[in-house]
Design a protein around this motif. Sequence first.
Motif, mmCIF file in Angstrom:
data_model
loop_
_atom_site.group_PDB
_atom_site.id
_atom_site.type_symbol
_atom_site.label_atom_id
_atom_site.label_comp_id
_atom_site.label_asym_id
_atom_site.label_seq_id
_atom_site.Cartn_x
_atom_site.Cartn_y
_atom_site.Cartn_z
ATOM 1 N N ILE A 1 0.858 -1.193 0.000
ATOM 2 C CA ILE A 1 0.000 0.000 0.000
ATOM 3 C C ILE A 1 0.890 1.237 0.000
ATOM 4 C CG2 ILE A 1 -1.761 1.317 1.239
ATOM 5 C CD1 ILE A 1 -2.663 -1.346 2.499
ATOM 6 N N TRP A 2 0.737 2.052 -1.022
ATOM 7 C CA TRP A 2 1.449 3.324 -1.057
ATOM 8 C C TRP A 2 0.485 4.422 -0.612
ATOM 9 C CZ3 TRP A 2 1.017 8.250 -2.503
ATOM 10 C CH2 TRP A 2 2.176 9.035 -2.448
ATOM 11 N N PHE B 1 0.211 -2.237 -10.121
ATOM 12 C CA PHE B 1 -0.069 -0.926 -9.541
ATOM 13 C C PHE B 1 -1.513 -0.535 -9.828
ATOM 14 C CE2 PHE B 1 -0.203 3.696 -9.560
ATOM 15 C CZ PHE B 1 0.454 4.006 -8.383
ATOM 16 N N ASP B 2 -2.245 -0.172 -8.770
ATOM 17 C CA ASP B 2 -3.674 0.119 -8.897
ATOM 18 C C ASP B 2 -4.018 1.288 -7.984
ATOM 19 O OD1 ASP B 2 -6.338 0.012 -9.468
ATOM 20 O OD2 ASP B 2 -6.749 -1.826 -8.337
ATOM 21 N N GLU B 3 -4.398 2.400 -8.568
ATOM 22 C CA GLU B 3 -4.757 3.568 -7.763
ATOM 23 C C GLU B 3 -6.054 3.294 -7.005
ATOM 24 O OE1 GLU B 3 -4.942 6.873 -10.399
ATOM 25 O OE2 GLU B 3 -2.769 7.169 -10.429
ATOM 26 N N ARG B 4 -6.010 3.528 -5.687
ATOM 27 C CA ARG B 4 -7.178 3.324 -4.827
ATOM 28 C C ARG B 4 -7.176 4.413 -3.757
ATOM 29 N NH1 ARG B 4 -9.568 -1.859 -4.839
ATOM 30 N NH2 ARG B 4 -8.385 -3.459 -5.960
ATOM 31 N N THR C 1 -2.322 0.506 -4.478
ATOM 32 C CA THR C 1 -1.868 -0.813 -4.039
ATOM 33 C C THR C 1 -1.015 -1.427 -5.140
ATOM 34 O OG1 THR C 1 -3.878 -1.872 -4.886
ATOM 35 C CG2 THR C 1 -3.885 -1.192 -2.579
ATOM 36 N N TYR C 2 -0.113 -2.330 -4.733
ATOM 37 C CA TYR C 2 0.728 -3.031 -5.700
ATOM 38 C C TYR C 2 1.245 -4.313 -5.067
ATOM 39 C CZ TYR C 2 4.806 -1.038 -3.227
ATOM 40 O OH TYR C 2 5.747 -0.685 -2.291
#
Length: 390
Positions: free
Chosen positions: A76-77, A106-109, A155-156
């Motif tokens: 989690i970034w 990589f998935d923007e959330r 998230t990644y």
Amino acid sequence: MMLGMSETASKAGQVWAHVGQAFVDPGYDVIVAGAGRMGAACALYLRQLAPDLRTLLLDEGGLPNEDGATILAPGIWTGMDLPAAWQAEALWVRTQVATVFGDAGFDERTLLELHAQEMDGTVQTSSLQARFPTLSTLVQMEGLPFARLDPQAATYRPGAVALACAQQAIRQGADLMLNARATLVPGGVQVERLTVTNTHQIITHETHVLSAPRVIIALGAGGPYAAEHDLGVHTAHARAYRQVPRLNVSSDSASPVLRASGLTLRPQAGGYTLVPPIHHRDPHGYVPQGGHLTGVPTGLRRETLEDLVALMDLLPVLGTGALELGRSISDVPGAWLVLPGGSPGGRPQHQALPGGAHLLLGGPLADVLGLSTAYDLAASMAGVQTRPWN
């Protein structure tokens, strides 16, 4: 695990994946013990910043190593709550994961941090219901009526980052030895090449003592212990055992990351992975044990179980059959997490030790600042003064 070397150029490094491949020490300038995310990234950045340094990357298992914390890291970034001085560095890491390591998922959330009291920057949790329809199935909104948002969160897969770093490091000339247990010795490492017998026992096939002016200890939570036990160097670092239980409630690509009282609910594989807070270090010699729920033994360690029970009123779904309790400690995934000492906010760090050794530590903020810390160590060894995030 094979690394797909067909695309490598003539200058690519050598991979020793099993004991059938004879090894002769060609002489190394840097040995990196531990090919998790931090070690593999440091090897890659060394090849980019100091290609004249002959580099060997060692790992006791495969890539990513299921025995380490990389594969169970939250991935989690978020820049939420980071000091202003760290924000540019964290954004550089975000860009690395999003663009350089394209297979990292990589998935923007959006991240929602839920609160019982109003504070600066919060909004009404109920106002988010239309945007996040499943929120009411997870959260008791009267008990957590306020939320802070990080719309830049993402998230990644940290394990995919480790694999990508190792692959790129090899393509750029680093050598890799898998199934190799490293013991630190003054001025280098002792390497035991491991193999499996026909009765599935892991044994030492052969032993080599490799000398190198610089040794990077990237063994995760085992790094400080190795420095103390093998080299006799006292460190101020600690470790804790963290489990990541599963919550079988439906999630999708639009589901936010949730955080309440330190517990993180990370959408993953159609459900949620629960990432509990770290309250304290675990003492040396501690063996994780399961807990009890209403008198029934469970696979969740007592500390984790207490956290979840305390939140069942605010997150009622934790009190349902959607929570996987496990029948033993081995049923619920868990790994040791290093807790860097003497570091503000527990941020990742590298520490020089006597004799040319360096500890490289991740910890709770490895998802956000781990790659930049690995880069910083590589840059220091290469004599590079500037950093790309400055």
